[in-house]
Design a protein around this motif. Structure first.
Motif, PDB file in Angstrom:
ATOM      1  N   SER A   2       2.310   1.682  -3.405  1.00 15.44           N
ATOM      2  CA  SER A   2       1.262   2.156  -4.309  1.00 15.44           C
ATOM      3  C   SER A   2       1.006   3.647  -4.104  1.00 15.44           C
ATOM      4  O   SER A   2       0.905   4.410  -5.063  1.00 15.44           O
ATOM      5  N   ALA A   3       0.944   4.070  -2.855  1.00 15.26           N
ATOM      6  CA  ALA A   3       0.737   5.487  -2.549  1.00 15.26           C
ATOM      7  C   ALA A   3       1.921   6.311  -3.031  1.00 15.26           C
ATOM      8  O   ALA A   3       1.758   7.408  -3.577  1.00 15.26           O
ATOM      9  N   ASN A  20       3.929   5.576  -5.535  1.00 15.16           N
ATOM     10  CA  ASN A  20       3.866   5.646  -6.995  1.00 15.16           C
ATOM     11  C   ASN A  20       2.813   6.649  -7.456  1.00 15.16           C
ATOM     12  O   ASN A  20       3.042   7.382  -8.415  1.00 15.16           O
ATOM     13  N   LYS A  21       1.670   6.672  -6.794  1.00 15.93           N
ATOM     14  CA  LYS A  21       0.628   7.642  -7.142  1.00 15.93           C
ATOM     15  C   LYS A  21       1.130   9.060  -6.926  1.00 15.93           C
ATOM     16  O   LYS A  21       0.900   9.948  -7.748  1.00 15.93           O
ATOM     17  N   LYS A  22       1.828   9.276  -5.827  1.00 16.11           N
ATOM     18  CA  LYS A  22       2.379  10.607  -5.553  1.00 16.11           C
ATOM     19  C   LYS A  22       3.405  10.977  -6.608  1.00 16.11           C
ATOM     20  O   LYS A  22       3.433  12.103  -7.091  1.00 16.11           O
ATOM     21  N   LYS A  60       0.833  -1.201   0.000  1.00 19.05           N
ATOM     22  CA  LYS A  60       0.000   0.000   0.000  1.00 19.05           C
ATOM     23  C   LYS A  60       0.867   1.251   0.000  1.00 19.05           C
ATOM     24  O   LYS A  60       0.580   2.215  -0.692  1.00 19.05           O
ATOM     25  N   LEU A  93       3.525   9.994  -9.684  1.00 20.12           N
ATOM     26  CA  LEU A  93       2.805  10.318 -10.921  1.00 20.12           C
ATOM     27  C   LEU A  93       2.175  11.710 -10.843  1.00 20.12           C
ATOM     28  O   LEU A  93       2.202  12.468 -11.824  1.00 20.12           O
ATOM     29  N   ARG A  94       1.612  12.061  -9.689  1.00 18.95           N
ATOM     30  CA  ARG A  94       1.042  13.401  -9.514  1.00 18.95           C
ATOM     31  C   ARG A  94       2.120  14.465  -9.642  1.00 18.95           C
ATOM     32  O   ARG A  94       1.925  15.488 -10.297  1.00 18.95           O
TER      33      ARG A  94
END
Length: 77
Positions: A22-23, A25-27, A19, A29-30
């Motif tokens: 994943s968080a 990686n999302k950050k 998790k 990408l943002r």
């Protein structure tokens, strides 16, 4: 109720580490999308002097505001 939350988390198969990754990686990408937006915005601004000078994000926003005001004044006059 905490036990129920733990069971639900274990059912979907994601560990805390997964998790977190994943968080992260999302950050990432943002942040990449935000950086790209600044790059695109910078290209729309008139050249700086010296032309090679890199601008910080706040400088890009400040220059953008000045440019919008300038263009608006041009339209009004």
């Amino acid at each position: 109720m905490n036990h129920q939350v733990k069971r639900n988390n274990s059912r979907n198969g994601k560990s805390k580490r997964q998790k977190h990754m994943s968080a992260t990686n999302k950050k990432r990408l943002r942040m990449m999308a935000l950086h790209l937006a600044y790059v695109r915005l910078r290209r729309l601004l008139p050249p700086t002097i010296p032309p090679q000078k890199s601008m910080s994000e706040i400088e890009i926003l400040q220059q953008t505001l000045r440019y919008i005001v300038f263009l608006n004044n041009m339209l009004l006059n």
